[in-house]
Design a protein around this motif. Structure first.
Motif, PDB file in Angstrom:
ATOM      1  N   MET A   1      17.972  98.283  43.364  1.00 28.71           N
ATOM      2  CA  MET A   1      17.634  99.421  42.545  1.00 28.71           C
ATOM      3  C   MET A   1      18.193  99.158  41.148  1.00 28.71           C
ATOM      4  O   MET A   1      19.361  98.822  40.991  1.00 28.71           O
ATOM      5  CB  MET A   1      18.234 100.687  43.139  1.00 28.71           C
ATOM      6  CG  MET A   1      17.906 101.920  42.343  1.00 28.71           C
ATOM      7  SD  MET A   1      18.644 103.445  42.990  1.00 28.71           S
ATOM      8  CE  MET A   1      18.023 103.512  44.627  1.00 28.71           C
ATOM      9  N   GLY A   2      17.354  99.351  40.162  1.00 24.06           N
ATOM     10  CA  GLY A   2      17.774  99.103  38.793  1.00 24.06           C
ATOM     11  C   GLY A   2      18.647 100.210  38.245  1.00 24.06           C
ATOM     12  O   GLY A   2      18.796 101.293  38.834  1.00 24.06           O
ATOM     13  N   THR A   3      19.224  99.930  37.111  1.00 22.32           N
ATOM     14  CA  THR A   3      20.110 100.898  36.475  1.00 22.32           C
ATOM     15  C   THR A   3      19.363 102.161  36.080  1.00 22.32           C
ATOM     16  O   THR A   3      19.880 103.277  36.217  1.00 22.32           O
ATOM     17  CB  THR A   3      20.753 100.270  35.225  1.00 22.32           C
ATOM     18  OG1 THR A   3      21.310  99.010  35.590  1.00 22.32           O
ATOM     19  CG2 THR A   3      21.838 101.137  34.678  1.00 22.32           C
ATOM     20  N   THR A   4      18.144 102.000  35.619  1.00 28.26           N
ATOM     21  CA  THR A   4      17.353 103.161  35.211  1.00 28.26           C
ATOM     22  C   THR A   4      17.071 104.073  36.399  1.00 28.26           C
ATOM     23  O   THR A   4      17.199 105.299  36.290  1.00 28.26           O
ATOM     24  CB  THR A   4      16.033 102.707  34.571  1.00 28.26           C
ATOM     25  OG1 THR A   4      16.334 101.806  33.509  1.00 28.26           O
ATOM     26  CG2 THR A   4      15.251 103.873  34.056  1.00 28.26           C
ATOM     27  N   LEU A   5      16.712 103.489  37.530  1.00 30.28           N
ATOM     28  CA  LEU A   5      16.435 104.308  38.717  1.00 30.28           C
ATOM     29  C   LEU A   5      17.691 105.020  39.209  1.00 30.28           C
ATOM     30  O   LEU A   5      17.628 106.170  39.663  1.00 30.28           O
ATOM     31  CB  LEU A   5      15.848 103.448  39.823  1.00 30.28           C
ATOM     32  CG  LEU A   5      14.424 102.942  39.578  1.00 30.28           C
ATOM     33  CD1 LEU A   5      13.999 102.024  40.706  1.00 30.28           C
ATOM     34  CD2 LEU A   5      13.476 104.118  39.460  1.00 30.28           C
ATOM     35  N   ARG A   6      18.837 104.359  39.120  1.00 34.76           N
ATOM     36  CA  ARG A   6      20.083 105.015  39.515  1.00 34.76           C
ATOM     37  C   ARG A   6      20.395 106.190  38.595  1.00 34.76           C
ATOM     38  O   ARG A   6      20.840 107.248  39.051  1.00 34.76           O
ATOM     39  CB  ARG A   6      21.238 104.031  39.450  1.00 34.76           C
ATOM     40  CG  ARG A   6      21.286 103.125  40.620  1.00 34.76           C
ATOM     41  CD  ARG A   6      22.574 102.344  40.601  1.00 34.76           C
ATOM     42  NE  ARG A   6      22.360 101.105  41.315  1.00 34.76           N
ATOM     43  CZ  ARG A   6      23.101 100.045  41.200  1.00 34.76           C
ATOM     44  NH1 ARG A   6      24.133 100.054  40.380  1.00 34.76           N
ATOM     45  NH2 ARG A   6      22.847  98.968  41.892  1.00 34.76           N
ATOM     46  N   ALA A   7      20.179 106.006  37.303  1.00 31.08           N
ATOM     47  CA  ALA A   7      20.434 107.083  36.347  1.00 31.08           C
ATOM     48  C   ALA A   7      19.504 108.259  36.592  1.00 31.08           C
ATOM     49  O   ALA A   7      19.927 109.420  36.564  1.00 31.08           O
ATOM     50  CB  ALA A   7      20.281 106.569  34.924  1.00 31.08           C
ATOM     51  N   VAL A   8      18.230 107.972  36.865  1.00 33.70           N
ATOM     52  CA  VAL A   8      17.267 109.044  37.134  1.00 33.70           C
ATOM     53  C   VAL A   8      17.641 109.782  38.413  1.00 33.70           C
ATOM     54  O   VAL A   8      17.613 111.014  38.468  1.00 33.70           O
ATOM     55  CB  VAL A   8      15.835 108.473  37.208  1.00 33.70           C
ATOM     56  CG1 VAL A   8      14.860 109.495  37.753  1.00 33.70           C
ATOM     57  CG2 VAL A   8      15.391 107.982  35.846  1.00 33.70           C
ATOM     58  N   ARG A   9      18.035 109.039  39.431  1.00 36.04           N
ATOM     59  CA  ARG A   9      18.431 109.664  40.695  1.00 36.04           C
ATOM     60  C   ARG A   9      19.665 110.537  40.499  1.00 36.04           C
ATOM     61  O   ARG A   9      19.758 111.649  41.040  1.00 36.04           O
ATOM     62  CB  ARG A   9      18.697 108.602  41.752  1.00 36.04           C
ATOM     63  CG  ARG A   9      18.991 109.213  43.108  1.00 36.04           C
ATOM     64  CD  ARG A   9      19.168 108.178  44.157  1.00 36.04           C
ATOM     65  NE  ARG A   9      20.425 107.471  43.903  1.00 36.04           N
ATOM     66  CZ  ARG A   9      20.954 106.579  44.719  1.00 36.04           C
ATOM     67  NH1 ARG A   9      20.315 106.235  45.806  1.00 36.04           N
ATOM     68  NH2 ARG A   9      22.099 106.011  44.438  1.00 36.04           N
ATOM     69  N   ALA A  10      20.635 110.073  39.722  1.00 33.71           N
ATOM     70  CA  ALA A  10      21.838 110.867  39.465  1.00 33.71           C
ATOM     71  C   ALA A  10      21.498 112.152  38.716  1.00 33.71           C
ATOM     72  O   ALA A  10      22.034 113.218  39.029  1.00 33.71           O
ATOM     73  CB  ALA A  10      22.845 110.042  38.667  1.00 33.71           C
ATOM     74  N   LEU A  11      20.614 112.069  37.739  1.00 36.54           N
ATOM     75  CA  LEU A  11      20.215 113.267  37.003  1.00 36.54           C
ATOM     76  C   LEU A  11      19.473 114.262  37.888  1.00 36.54           C
ATOM     77  O   LEU A  11      19.673 115.465  37.783  1.00 36.54           O
ATOM     78  CB  LEU A  11      19.361 112.890  35.795  1.00 36.54           C
ATOM     79  CG  LEU A  11      20.121 112.235  34.646  1.00 36.54           C
ATOM     80  CD1 LEU A  11      19.148 111.772  33.569  1.00 36.54           C
ATOM     81  CD2 LEU A  11      21.141 113.181  34.072  1.00 36.54           C
ATOM     82  N   ILE A  12      18.619 113.753  38.762  1.00 36.28           N
ATOM     83  CA  ILE A  12      17.884 114.637  39.676  1.00 36.28           C
ATOM     84  C   ILE A  12      18.839 115.327  40.643  1.00 36.28           C
ATOM     85  O   ILE A  12      18.723 116.525  40.902  1.00 36.28           O
ATOM     86  CB  ILE A  12      16.793 113.853  40.420  1.00 36.28           C
ATOM     87  CG1 ILE A  12      15.675 113.477  39.448  1.00 36.28           C
ATOM     88  CG2 ILE A  12      16.240 114.650  41.590  1.00 36.28           C
ATOM     89  CD1 ILE A  12      14.645 112.546  40.024  1.00 36.28           C
ATOM     90  N   LEU A  13      19.813 114.577  41.168  1.00 30.04           N
ATOM     91  CA  LEU A  13      20.782 115.187  42.077  1.00 30.04           C
ATOM     92  C   LEU A  13      21.642 116.230  41.366  1.00 30.04           C
ATOM     93  O   LEU A  13      21.919 117.296  41.915  1.00 30.04           O
ATOM     94  CB  LEU A  13      21.670 114.107  42.699  1.00 30.04           C
ATOM     95  CG  LEU A  13      20.996 113.212  43.726  1.00 30.04           C
ATOM     96  CD1 LEU A  13      21.937 112.085  44.119  1.00 30.04           C
ATOM     97  CD2 LEU A  13      20.582 113.996  44.941  1.00 30.04           C
ATOM     98  N   LEU A  14      22.049 115.920  40.139  1.00 29.08           N
ATOM     99  CA  LEU A  14      22.848 116.881  39.378  1.00 29.08           C
ATOM    100  C   LEU A  14      22.045 118.135  39.062  1.00 29.08           C
ATOM    101  O   LEU A  14      22.528 119.261  39.231  1.00 29.08           O
ATOM    102  CB  LEU A  14      23.346 116.232  38.088  1.00 29.08           C
ATOM    103  CG  LEU A  14      24.244 117.085  37.207  1.00 29.08           C
ATOM    104  CD1 LEU A  14      25.531 117.423  37.949  1.00 29.08           C
ATOM    105  CD2 LEU A  14      24.556 116.361  35.917  1.00 29.08           C
ATOM    106  N   ALA A  15      20.813 117.965  38.628  1.00 29.41           N
ATOM    107  CA  ALA A  15      19.962 119.121  38.331  1.00 29.41           C
ATOM    108  C   ALA A  15      19.675 119.917  39.607  1.00 29.41           C
ATOM    109  O   ALA A  15      19.631 121.147  39.574  1.00 29.41           O
ATOM    110  CB  ALA A  15      18.657 118.666  37.689  1.00 29.41           C
ATOM    111  N   GLY A  16      19.506 119.235  40.718  1.00 27.79           N
ATOM    112  CA  GLY A  16      19.252 119.919  41.986  1.00 27.79           C
ATOM    113  C   GLY A  16      20.426 120.769  42.427  1.00 27.79           C
ATOM    114  O   GLY A  16      20.249 121.856  42.973  1.00 27.79           O
ATOM    115  N   PHE A  17      21.641 120.300  42.169  1.00 23.91           N
ATOM    116  CA  PHE A  17      22.837 121.071  42.519  1.00 23.91           C
ATOM    117  C   PHE A  17      22.860 122.392  41.753  1.00 23.91           C
ATOM    118  O   PHE A  17      23.065 123.456  42.336  1.00 23.91           O
ATOM    119  CB  PHE A  17      24.083 120.241  42.207  1.00 23.91           C
ATOM    120  CG  PHE A  17      25.365 120.989  42.343  1.00 23.91           C
ATOM    121  CD1 PHE A  17      25.856 121.320  43.591  1.00 23.91           C
ATOM    122  CD2 PHE A  17      26.085 121.361  41.232  1.00 23.91           C
ATOM    123  CE1 PHE A  17      27.037 122.009  43.730  1.00 23.91           C
ATOM    124  CE2 PHE A  17      27.270 122.054  41.352  1.00 23.91           C
ATOM    125  CZ  PHE A  17      27.748 122.380  42.606  1.00 23.91           C
TER     126      PHE A  17
END
Length: 77
Positions: A1-17
């Motif tokens: 998984m690339g850095t961009t995908l990790r960053a997007v996933r982290a933002l989605i999880l944070l926004a979901g919280f």
């Protein structure tokens, strides 16, 4: 998984919280409003107390996650 995908996933999880917290607070407000429209005083008070007991920890969790820590140890070199 690339850095961009990790960053997007982290933002989605944070926004979901935060979204989950706001949805829960919205549902509590909607239930409070519906019970208040019913007009039974003792039931309304009990529902408001339960809603406050559920809402306070949710608001505290959202505010504690957003705050940076100030008591970190200095890094060892």
């Amino acid at each position: 998984m690339g850095t961009t995908l990790r960053a997007v996933r982290a933002l989605i999880l944070l926004a979901g919280f935060y979204l989950l917290g706001f949805v829960m607070l919205g549902v509590l407000v909607a239930v409070d409003w519906a019970v208040a429209e019913g007009g039974v005083g003792s039931v309304t008070a009990k529902v408001w107390i339960v809603s406050a007991l559920l809402a306070i920890p949710s608001c505290r969790a959202c505010s504690r996650c957003a705050r940076p820590r100030t008591n970190r140890r200095p890094a060892y070199s």
